[in-house]
Enzyme design. Sequence first.
Site, PDB file in Angstrom:
ATOM      1  N   PHE A   1     -13.966  -0.774  16.638  1.00 10.24           N
ATOM      2  CA  PHE A   1     -14.333  -0.467  18.031  1.00 10.24           C
ATOM      3  C   PHE A   1     -15.840  -0.246  18.165  1.00 10.24           C
ATOM      4  O   PHE A   1     -16.460  -0.722  19.111  1.00 10.24           O
ATOM      5  CB  PHE A   1     -13.583   0.779  18.528  1.00 10.24           C
ATOM      6  CG  PHE A   1     -12.114   0.537  18.844  1.00 10.24           C
ATOM      7  CD1 PHE A   1     -11.531  -0.719  18.672  1.00 10.24           C
ATOM      8  CD2 PHE A   1     -11.319   1.570  19.345  1.00 10.24           C
ATOM      9  CE1 PHE A   1     -10.188  -0.937  18.961  1.00 10.24           C
ATOM     10  CE2 PHE A   1      -9.977   1.353  19.651  1.00 10.24           C
ATOM     11  CZ  PHE A   1      -9.408   0.104  19.443  1.00 10.24           C
TER      12      PHE A   1
ATOM     13  N   LYS B   1       1.263   3.622  -3.215  1.00  9.17           N
ATOM     14  CA  LYS B   1       0.774   5.014  -3.197  1.00  9.17           C
ATOM     15  C   LYS B   1       1.901   5.994  -3.476  1.00  9.17           C
ATOM     16  O   LYS B   1       1.690   7.069  -4.038  1.00  9.17           O
ATOM     17  CB  LYS B   1       0.137   5.311  -1.833  1.00  9.17           C
ATOM     18  CG  LYS B   1      -1.191   4.603  -1.606  1.00  9.17           C
ATOM     19  CD  LYS B   1      -2.319   5.288  -2.362  1.00  9.17           C
ATOM     20  CE  LYS B   1      -3.668   4.698  -1.990  1.00  9.17           C
ATOM     21  NZ  LYS B   1      -4.773   5.393  -2.654  1.00  9.17           N
TER      22      LYS B   1
ATOM     23  N   ARG C   1       0.958   9.665  14.415  1.00 13.20           N
ATOM     24  CA  ARG C   1       0.544  10.258  13.145  1.00 13.20           C
ATOM     25  C   ARG C   1      -0.324  11.483  13.415  1.00 13.20           C
ATOM     26  O   ARG C   1      -1.327  11.391  14.120  1.00 13.20           O
ATOM     27  CB  ARG C   1      -0.250   9.229  12.345  1.00 13.20           C
ATOM     28  CG  ARG C   1      -0.463   9.639  10.920  1.00 13.20           C
ATOM     29  CD  ARG C   1      -1.280   8.638  10.184  1.00 13.20           C
ATOM     30  NE  ARG C   1      -0.540   7.488   9.715  1.00 13.20           N
ATOM     31  CZ  ARG C   1      -1.118   6.330   9.423  1.00 13.20           C
ATOM     32  NH1 ARG C   1      -2.404   6.171   9.588  1.00 13.20           N
ATOM     33  NH2 ARG C   1      -0.400   5.350   8.952  1.00 13.20           N
TER      34      ARG C   1
ATOM     35  N   GLY D   1      -1.812   0.323  23.058  1.00 10.71           N
ATOM     36  CA  GLY D   1      -2.777   1.395  22.767  1.00 10.71           C
ATOM     37  C   GLY D   1      -2.178   2.777  22.894  1.00 10.71           C
ATOM     38  O   GLY D   1      -2.904   3.779  22.857  1.00 10.71           O
TER      39      GLY D   1
ATOM     40  N   VAL E   1      -9.765   0.841  12.698  1.00  7.36           N
ATOM     41  CA  VAL E   1      -9.969   0.919  14.138  1.00  7.36           C
ATOM     42  C   VAL E   1     -11.317   1.510  14.545  1.00  7.36           C
ATOM     43  O   VAL E   1     -11.966   0.999  15.461  1.00  7.36           O
ATOM     44  CB  VAL E   1      -8.785   1.661  14.817  1.00  7.36           C
ATOM     45  CG1 VAL E   1      -8.744   3.141  14.454  1.00  7.36           C
ATOM     46  CG2 VAL E   1      -8.805   1.470  16.307  1.00  7.36           C
TER      47      VAL E   1
ATOM     48  N   TYR F   1       0.842  -1.213   0.000  1.00  8.57           N
ATOM     49  CA  TYR F   1       0.000   0.000   0.000  1.00  8.57           C
ATOM     50  C   TYR F   1       0.871   1.255   0.000  1.00  8.57           C
ATOM     51  O   TYR F   1       0.713   2.127  -0.867  1.00  8.57           O
ATOM     52  CB  TYR F   1      -0.893  -0.049   1.235  1.00  8.57           C
ATOM     53  CG  TYR F   1      -1.892   1.082   1.362  1.00  8.57           C
ATOM     54  CD1 TYR F   1      -3.026   1.138   0.555  1.00  8.57           C
ATOM     55  CD2 TYR F   1      -1.724   2.078   2.329  1.00  8.57           C
ATOM     56  CE1 TYR F   1      -3.953   2.164   0.699  1.00  8.57           C
ATOM     57  CE2 TYR F   1      -2.651   3.096   2.485  1.00  8.57           C
ATOM     58  CZ  TYR F   1      -3.764   3.139   1.672  1.00  8.57           C
ATOM     59  OH  TYR F   1      -4.689   4.154   1.825  1.00  8.57           O
TER      60      TYR F   1
HETATM   61  P1  NAD Z   1     -12.770   1.790   0.552  1.00  7.73           P
HETATM   62  O1  NAD Z   1     -12.095   0.473   0.622  1.00  7.73           O
HETATM   63  O2  NAD Z   1     -14.081   1.938   1.226  1.00  7.73           O
HETATM   64  O3  NAD Z   1     -12.952   2.267  -0.946  1.00  7.73           O
HETATM   65  C1  NAD Z   1     -12.113   1.891  -1.993  1.00  7.73           C
HETATM   66  C2  NAD Z   1     -12.978   1.590  -3.190  1.00  7.73           C
HETATM   67  O4  NAD Z   1     -12.129   1.243  -4.298  1.00  7.73           O
HETATM   68  C3  NAD Z   1     -13.906   0.395  -2.975  1.00  7.73           C
HETATM   69  O5  NAD Z   1     -15.198   0.708  -3.429  1.00  7.73           O
HETATM   70  C4  NAD Z   1     -13.283  -0.716  -3.807  1.00  7.73           C
HETATM   71  O6  NAD Z   1     -14.214  -1.682  -4.247  1.00  7.73           O
HETATM   72  C5  NAD Z   1     -12.662   0.082  -4.934  1.00  7.73           C
HETATM   73  N1  NAD Z   1     -11.561  -0.633  -5.598  1.00  7.73           N
HETATM   74  C6  NAD Z   1     -10.526  -1.287  -5.017  1.00  7.73           C
HETATM   75  N2  NAD Z   1      -9.727  -1.815  -5.959  1.00  7.73           N
HETATM   76  C7  NAD Z   1     -10.263  -1.467  -7.163  1.00  7.73           C
HETATM   77  C8  NAD Z   1      -9.900  -1.715  -8.505  1.00  7.73           C
HETATM   78  N3  NAD Z   1      -8.804  -2.429  -8.809  1.00  7.73           N
HETATM   79  N4  NAD Z   1     -10.685  -1.220  -9.500  1.00  7.73           N
HETATM   80  C9  NAD Z   1     -11.804  -0.504  -9.206  1.00  7.73           C
HETATM   81  N5  NAD Z   1     -12.198  -0.245  -7.947  1.00  7.73           N
HETATM   82  C10 NAD Z   1     -11.430  -0.711  -6.931  1.00  7.73           C
HETATM   83  O7  NAD Z   1     -11.722   2.851   1.138  1.00  7.73           O
HETATM   84  P2  NAD Z   1     -11.867   4.411   1.403  1.00  7.73           P
HETATM   85  O8  NAD Z   1     -11.588   4.659   2.836  1.00  7.73           O
HETATM   86  O9  NAD Z   1     -13.107   4.932   0.801  1.00  7.73           O
HETATM   87  O10 NAD Z   1     -10.612   4.954   0.585  1.00  7.73           O
HETATM   88  C11 NAD Z   1     -10.747   5.581  -0.661  1.00  7.73           C
HETATM   89  C12 NAD Z   1      -9.394   6.084  -1.118  1.00  7.73           C
HETATM   90  O11 NAD Z   1      -8.864   7.017  -0.178  1.00  7.73           O
HETATM   91  C13 NAD Z   1      -8.351   4.973  -1.263  1.00  7.73           C
HETATM   92  O12 NAD Z   1      -7.561   5.225  -2.408  1.00  7.73           O
HETATM   93  C14 NAD Z   1      -7.523   5.113  -0.008  1.00  7.73           C
HETATM   94  O13 NAD Z   1      -6.208   4.681  -0.198  1.00  7.73           O
HETATM   95  C15 NAD Z   1      -7.580   6.611   0.252  1.00  7.73           C
HETATM   96  N6  NAD Z   1      -7.379   6.903   1.675  1.00  7.73           N
HETATM   97  C16 NAD Z   1      -8.359   6.685   2.571  1.00  7.73           C
HETATM   98  C17 NAD Z   1      -8.122   6.941   3.922  1.00  7.73           C
HETATM   99  C18 NAD Z   1      -9.177   6.741   4.972  1.00  7.73           C
HETATM  100  O14 NAD Z   1      -8.872   6.889   6.152  1.00  7.73           O
HETATM  101  N7  NAD Z   1     -10.408   6.450   4.647  1.00  7.73           N
HETATM  102  C19 NAD Z   1      -6.864   7.399   4.340  1.00  7.73           C
HETATM  103  C20 NAD Z   1      -5.886   7.588   3.365  1.00  7.73           C
HETATM  104  C21 NAD Z   1      -6.151   7.362   2.030  1.00  7.73           C
HETATM  105  N1  UDP Z   2      -6.090  -0.958  15.813  1.00  7.29           N
HETATM  106  C1  UDP Z   2      -6.447  -1.517  17.026  1.00  7.29           C
HETATM  107  N2  UDP Z   2      -7.508  -2.374  17.054  1.00  7.29           N
HETATM  108  C2  UDP Z   2      -8.246  -2.670  15.950  1.00  7.29           C
HETATM  109  C3  UDP Z   2      -7.895  -2.094  14.715  1.00  7.29           C
HETATM  110  C4  UDP Z   2      -6.793  -1.246  14.682  1.00  7.29           C
HETATM  111  O1  UDP Z   2      -5.812  -1.255  18.062  1.00  7.29           O
HETATM  112  O2  UDP Z   2      -9.198  -3.449  16.070  1.00  7.29           O
HETATM  113  C5  UDP Z   2      -4.967  -0.016  15.774  1.00  7.29           C
HETATM  114  C6  UDP Z   2      -3.907  -0.322  14.726  1.00  7.29           C
HETATM  115  O3  UDP Z   2      -2.954  -1.239  15.235  1.00  7.29           O
HETATM  116  C7  UDP Z   2      -3.330   1.065  14.470  1.00  7.29           C
HETATM  117  C8  UDP Z   2      -4.525   2.005  14.666  1.00  7.29           C
HETATM  118  O4  UDP Z   2      -5.467   1.257  15.437  1.00  7.29           O
HETATM  119  O5  UDP Z   2      -2.351   1.368  15.426  1.00  7.29           O
HETATM  120  C9  UDP Z   2      -5.164   2.458  13.371  1.00  7.29           C
HETATM  121  O6  UDP Z   2      -5.416   1.312  12.588  1.00  7.29           O
HETATM  122  P1  UDP Z   2      -6.216   1.338  11.221  1.00  7.29           P
HETATM  123  O7  UDP Z   2      -6.191  -0.039  10.684  1.00  7.29           O
HETATM  124  O8  UDP Z   2      -7.528   1.981  11.418  1.00  7.29           O
HETATM  125  O9  UDP Z   2      -5.404   2.324  10.264  1.00  7.29           O
HETATM  126  P2  UDP Z   2      -3.857   2.664  10.023  1.00  7.29           P
HETATM  127  O10 UDP Z   2      -3.732   4.063  10.455  1.00  7.29           O
HETATM  128  O11 UDP Z   2      -2.992   1.751  10.850  1.00  7.29           O
HETATM  129  O12 UDP Z   2      -3.685   2.453   8.579  1.00  7.29           O
END
Ligand code: NAD
Ligand code: UDP
Length: 314
Positions: free
Chosen positions: A193, A151, A279, A209, A189, A147
Amino acid sequence: MQKRKRILVTGGAGFLGSHLCERLLKEGHEVIALDNYFTGNKQNIIHLQGHPYFEMIRHDVTVPTFTEVDEIYNLACPASPVHYQYNAIKTVKTSVMGAINMLGLAKRIRAKILQASTSEVYGDPQVHPQDESYWGYVNPIGPRSCYDEGKRVAETLFINYHRQNKVRIKIARIFNTYGPRMDANDGRVVSNFIVQALKGEPITIYGDGSQTRSFCYVDDMIDGLIRLMNTDDQVTGPVNLGNPGEFTILELAEKVIALTGTKSMIIHQPLPADDPLQRRPDISKAQSLLSWQPTVQLEKGLEHTINYFKEILQ
Ligand code: NAD
Ligand code: UDP
């Protein structure tokens, strides 16, 4: 009203994607959501079906596609560590080939394109809080690398399509975002939770934690993404988007317990390898370039999310 644009949202059936589609439709635009439903769900967008300006395409971004649009939000990629590690090679392909295919499309049709990048490009950061000038501390062969590195390469592709081909790009580095429509089995997380608390199951804290995260409510994030897309062409990013409020995972568990009134106990499980210790976004750039900052406090956002899960778990 501003001019109606035709906008492609890859990952449109996912958590963030579905909220983005909804907001763009509300603003009067025409929206095409593209998704392979790996982690997304039709349920997330079912309420948009039938809207005269909404269209859904089942497609995998690792395969090229062609459609005439003005803007592309490239969100397709699993975001939960559990899901992106399930098929690590596919995750790299989705990030890298997905970026190549969408950038190629943007170049050909002269569309503006935004990449959903991530705070994970900073890895396990040795600089705190993280601003955009920090290059990160990433293990290239660790379990999260599919990942993180995927990215990072996507960012490299975006900036080079801009430099070489003048593609109008925007890179958003998204920090942990939560809210309604997270998948109950997503593994992240906040959803873990809340679901555990509502079911009266033990709340699983990985490690002691003390690791921290900054949690942004989905509505704030969608606002930030749209503002970034609407900036002048010389603004390419990367721009951090996230809520600078920083909490330990233990504090998050305590808040969820208090807000749900659950009798669930906290249990500790092993900390996954390379789990970042801390973070927190420095959002100065977003504040000055986008006049943006999050407005939803963690308790309020958790309340909305808890209400959502109460409904779907009935
Ligand atoms: P999510 O998993 O809910 O959404 C991702 C979507 O992409 C899903 O609908 C999935 O089916 C689709 N997808 C995955 N692989 C695919 C492919 N090969 N072709 C077409 N569709 C595909 O996740 P999210 O939280 O909505 O994240 C959306 C974007 O934002 C992602 O790129 C993620 O990396 C980025 N992002 C999210 C967070 C967050 O905290 N939510 C943080 C950092 C970055
Ligand atoms: N985490 C946790 N319990 C859970 C899921 C996640 O303690 O059931 C912790 C995980 O180890 C990390 C933080 O919560 O330290 C955030 O995890 P998440 O998977 O949401 O996203 P990340 O920021 O690690 O990509």
